[in-house]
Scaffold this active site. Structure first.
Site, PDB file in Angstrom:
ATOM      1  N   CYS A 253     -14.755  12.703  89.144  1.00  0.00           N
ATOM      2  CA  CYS A 253     -14.138  11.992  88.581  1.00  0.00           C
ATOM      3  C   CYS A 253     -12.790  11.257  89.163  1.00  0.00           C
ATOM      4  O   CYS A 253     -12.461  11.844  89.972  1.00  0.00           O
ATOM      5  CB  CYS A 253     -13.247  12.715  87.233  1.00  0.00           C
TER       6      CYS A 253
ATOM      7  N   ARG B 206      -8.166  15.646  94.483  1.00  0.00           N
ATOM      8  CA  ARG B 206      -8.689  16.861  93.989  1.00  0.00           C
ATOM      9  C   ARG B 206      -9.090  17.582  95.378  1.00  0.00           C
ATOM     10  O   ARG B 206     -10.186  17.559  95.884  1.00  0.00           O
ATOM     11  CB  ARG B 206      -9.852  16.400  93.112  1.00  0.00           C
TER      12      ARG B 206
ATOM     13  N   ARG C 173     -21.449  11.438  81.661  1.00  0.00           N
ATOM     14  CA  ARG C 173     -21.469  12.508  82.651  1.00  0.00           C
ATOM     15  C   ARG C 173     -21.288  13.910  81.894  1.00  0.00           C
ATOM     16  O   ARG C 173     -21.748  14.837  82.222  1.00  0.00           O
ATOM     17  CB  ARG C 173     -20.329  12.301  83.486  1.00  0.00           C
TER      18      ARG C 173
ATOM     19  N   LYS D 139     -20.515  21.484  79.159  1.00  0.00           N
ATOM     20  CA  LYS D 139     -20.627  21.015  80.513  1.00  0.00           C
ATOM     21  C   LYS D 139     -20.121  21.841  81.542  1.00  0.00           C
ATOM     22  O   LYS D 139     -20.679  22.343  82.605  1.00  0.00           O
ATOM     23  CB  LYS D 139     -20.108  19.615  80.734  1.00  0.00           C
ATOM     24  N   ASN D 140     -18.788  22.220  81.311  1.00  0.00           N
ATOM     25  CA  ASN D 140     -18.002  22.937  82.568  1.00  0.00           C
ATOM     26  C   ASN D 140     -18.592  24.600  82.439  1.00  0.00           C
ATOM     27  O   ASN D 140     -18.119  25.416  83.370  1.00  0.00           O
ATOM     28  CB  ASN D 140     -16.528  22.951  82.154  1.00  0.00           C
TER      29      ASN D 140
ATOM     30  N   ASP E 217      -8.432  18.503  79.892  1.00  0.00           N
ATOM     31  CA  ASP E 217      -9.469  17.763  79.547  1.00  0.00           C
ATOM     32  C   ASP E 217      -9.589  16.876  78.108  1.00  0.00           C
ATOM     33  O   ASP E 217     -10.683  16.037  77.582  1.00  0.00           O
ATOM     34  CB  ASP E 217     -10.967  18.391  79.719  1.00  0.00           C
TER      35      ASP E 217
HETATM   36  C1  UD1 Z   1     -12.515  22.298  86.261  1.00  0.00           C
HETATM   37  C2  UD1 Z   1     -13.189  21.475  85.088  1.00  0.00           C
HETATM   38  C3  UD1 Z   1     -12.524  19.993  84.655  1.00  0.00           C
HETATM   39  C4  UD1 Z   1     -10.953  20.362  84.212  1.00  0.00           C
HETATM   40  C5  UD1 Z   1     -10.578  21.235  85.283  1.00  0.00           C
HETATM   41  C6  UD1 Z   1      -8.918  21.863  84.589  1.00  0.00           C
HETATM   42  C7  UD1 Z   1     -15.515  21.854  85.821  1.00  0.00           C
HETATM   43  C8  UD1 Z   1     -16.857  21.490  86.226  1.00  0.00           C
HETATM   44  N1  UD1 Z   1     -14.526  21.034  85.613  1.00  0.00           N
HETATM   45  O1  UD1 Z   1     -12.209  21.143  87.325  1.00  0.00           O
HETATM   46  O2  UD1 Z   1     -13.101  19.533  83.874  1.00  0.00           O
HETATM   47  O3  UD1 Z   1     -10.466  19.135  84.371  1.00  0.00           O
HETATM   48  O4  UD1 Z   1     -11.319  22.458  85.586  1.00  0.00           O
HETATM   49  O5  UD1 Z   1      -9.054  22.598  83.436  1.00  0.00           O
HETATM   50  O6  UD1 Z   1     -15.299  22.959  85.279  1.00  0.00           O
HETATM   51  N2  UD1 Z   1      -6.611  22.142  93.086  1.00  0.00           N
HETATM   52  C9  UD1 Z   1      -6.155  22.278  94.269  1.00  0.00           C
HETATM   53  N3  UD1 Z   1      -7.063  22.823  95.268  1.00  0.00           N
HETATM   54  C10 UD1 Z   1      -8.107  23.325  95.005  1.00  0.00           C
HETATM   55  C11 UD1 Z   1      -8.657  23.115  93.802  1.00  0.00           C
HETATM   56  C12 UD1 Z   1      -7.875  22.521  92.940  1.00  0.00           C
HETATM   57  O7  UD1 Z   1      -5.022  21.746  94.627  1.00  0.00           O
HETATM   58  O8  UD1 Z   1      -8.671  23.943  95.912  1.00  0.00           O
HETATM   59  C13 UD1 Z   1      -6.048  21.618  92.023  1.00  0.00           C
HETATM   60  C14 UD1 Z   1      -6.565  20.249  91.553  1.00  0.00           C
HETATM   61  O9  UD1 Z   1      -6.308  19.122  92.435  1.00  0.00           O
HETATM   62  C15 UD1 Z   1      -5.907  20.141  90.126  1.00  0.00           C
HETATM   63  C16 UD1 Z   1      -5.608  21.530  89.919  1.00  0.00           C
HETATM   64  O10 UD1 Z   1      -5.791  22.354  90.912  1.00  0.00           O
HETATM   65  O11 UD1 Z   1      -4.677  19.421  90.180  1.00  0.00           O
HETATM   66  C17 UD1 Z   1      -6.589  22.088  88.741  1.00  0.00           C
HETATM   67  O12 UD1 Z   1      -8.053  22.007  89.473  1.00  0.00           O
HETATM   68  P1  UD1 Z   1      -9.400  23.074  89.096  1.00  0.00           P
HETATM   69  O13 UD1 Z   1      -8.719  24.028  88.140  1.00  0.00           O
HETATM   70  O14 UD1 Z   1      -9.862  23.540  90.488  1.00  0.00           O
HETATM   71  O15 UD1 Z   1     -10.187  22.285  88.249  1.00  0.00           O
HETATM   72  P2  UD1 Z   1     -11.517  21.871  88.631  1.00  0.00           P
HETATM   73  O16 UD1 Z   1     -12.365  23.184  88.845  1.00  0.00           O
HETATM   74  O17 UD1 Z   1     -12.040  20.859  89.611  1.00  0.00           O
END
Ligand code: UD1
Length: 419
Positions: A116, A121, A397, A22-23, A305
């Protein structure tokens, strides 16, 4: 509304093939926007998030068809830079589309994304990355307007290796003349897959999987045929299903090296695991042992995850297991329902202390997020009696018909309609 009805107590036994990730698929679908021609994603999992992403692409003017496990995207028609409000609220990954839309049309508008329910986030890192490439951003009433009129290649530094922000910048830079460098990039295998996909379209990205990624912008990208990597989280979930039921499983079509942190913990719990190229076999002991401490971290640390699933497994292990969730706040919402099934878990902030019990009991529970929902299904497989896991849509999902895979492996699980 649908749910999963599970009659616990059956061992998971047999062979299964892992679905594709998925990711990996979600950013790849977004990156397909960058191509001039048609793209075919082979073995595209039949999951709600992929269909939601396809729907957004259609609203943006692309043609997107899912048939026989393949997603075909024709992005020549891309004309709309405003992402549909209702859909972007449903799926957080819609934020990835900012990068490719900016890359093609030099402007993009998105509503603050959903996804989610696992805590706040924020998207500040996505916006920081785009600003470093010269994008002007105006945030107003939950709407983010990006003007890429003066976009240029450059250096991007992330103070945290966000997966999505890293992917967004790679996509935004793929068609920008010059060299863009991402420092402190996320290193997840799905980022390597995105790099491989963009390069298969004729792009020039290197370094993914390390902390420094370089993107040399090219004039145009062409469509291609691509098969994403196997889903390490779906595979890990099936390993947990075998572990928690005292069963045995052989998974084919997996990348064992992407599952090292998960297999390491399952071994600590007493499982015997044999890894070969693209194959993992697991034999569970009669009673699992607790692990001392599991803490989630960005890759190559233990994946957040898989936290919920491992927590469910630890509920029936002998001894005390400690789990620390470091990546997301508020990602322990499955604990309350596990306790309703008889688990003994104490939560303090982002730490859960699990005292293993001999048996869990069936109960009526509800998924609150994708992986937490999968954790409840795992607990249900091990529980005595019947469990109803409500809100199957959340599990759909990311899992391609989880109930079919588990039934095939011997579980008594049905998808049921709920009022
Ligand atoms: C992706 C994955 C998700 C996984 C996560 C961490 C997909 C579609 N989803 O989510 O399944 O759980 O990586 O491995 O690939 N953060 C900030 N600011 C930002 C972006 C992120 O503070 O602009 C924080 C988030 O709140 C969170 C952490 O960084 O606490 C990790 O987020 P991130 O690595 O961005 O995860 P996703 O890309 O949303």
């Amino acid at each position: 509304m649908e749910g999963f009805q599970v009659m616990g107590g059956e061992k998971i036994k047999g062979e299964a093939k892992a679905q594709r990730a998925k990711n990996a698929v979600l950013p790849i679908l977004a990156a397909a926007l960058l191509a001039d021609g048609d793209t075919v994603i082979r073995q595209c999992p039949d999951i709600r998030d992929a269909h939601a992403m396809a729907e957004i692409l259609q609203k943006l003017g692309c043609a997107c068809v899912y048939a026989d496990g393949e997603m075909r995207i024709s992005s020549q028609g891309l004309k709309n830079w405003v992402m549909p409000d209702d859909l972007s609220k449903q799926i957080r990954s819609s934020i990835f589309l900012l990068g490719p839309i900016l890359g093609r049309l030099r402007r993009a508008t998105v509503t603050y994304p959903g996804g989610c329910e696992i805590g706040l986030r924020p998207i500040d890192l996505h916006l920081k990355g785009l600003k470093a490439l010269g994008v002007k951003i105006l945030e107003e009433g939950g709407v983010i307007r990006c003007d890429g009129g003066s976009m240029r290649a450059g250096d991007v530094y992330f103070d945290y290796p966000s997966v999505g922000a890293t992917e967004n910048v790679i996509m935004a830079a793929a068609l920008l003349p010059g060299l863009t460098t991402v420092h402190n990039a996320a290193r997840e295998p799905e980022i390597v897959d995105l790099q491989d996909f963009i390069n298969a379209m004729g792009g020039r990205v290197r370094g993914a999987g390390t902390q420094v990624i370089e993107i040399e912008g090219v004039n145009a990208l062409r469509g291609c045929v691509y098969t994403p990597i196997p889903d390490r989280i779906a595979a890990g979930t099936l390993l947990c299903a075998a572990a928690v039921t005292g069963g045995e499983i052989c998974l084919r079509g997996v990348h064992p090296w992407d599952l090292i942190p998960v297999c390491d913990k399952l071994r600590e719990m007493g499982c015997r695991i044999h890894e070969e190229k693209e194959k993992i076999a697991l034999w569970a002991p009669r009673r699992l042992k607790a692990f001392s401490r599991l803490q989630t971290q960005p890759h190559p640390g233990f994946p957040t995850d898989m936290q919920a699933q491992m927590l469910a497994v630890s509920c029936v292990a002998e001894g005390t297991s400690v789990i620390v969730e470091n990546v997301f706040e508020n990602r322990l919402s499955h604990v309350a329902d596990l306790c309703r099934m008889g688990a003994d878990i104490r939560v303090n902030g982002c730490t859960a202390v699990v005292q293993g019990v001999e048996k869990l009991n069936g109960a009526k529970v509800a998924a609150r997020d994708l992986r937490g929902g999968a954790a409840l299904v795992l607990a249900a497989l091990a529980a005595q009696g019947e469990t109803l896991v409500e809100r199957a849509a959340l599990i759909d999902r990311g899992y391609d018909h989880l109930e079919r895979t588990l039934s095939f492996l011997g579980a008594r699980i049905l998808r049921v309609k709920l009022l």
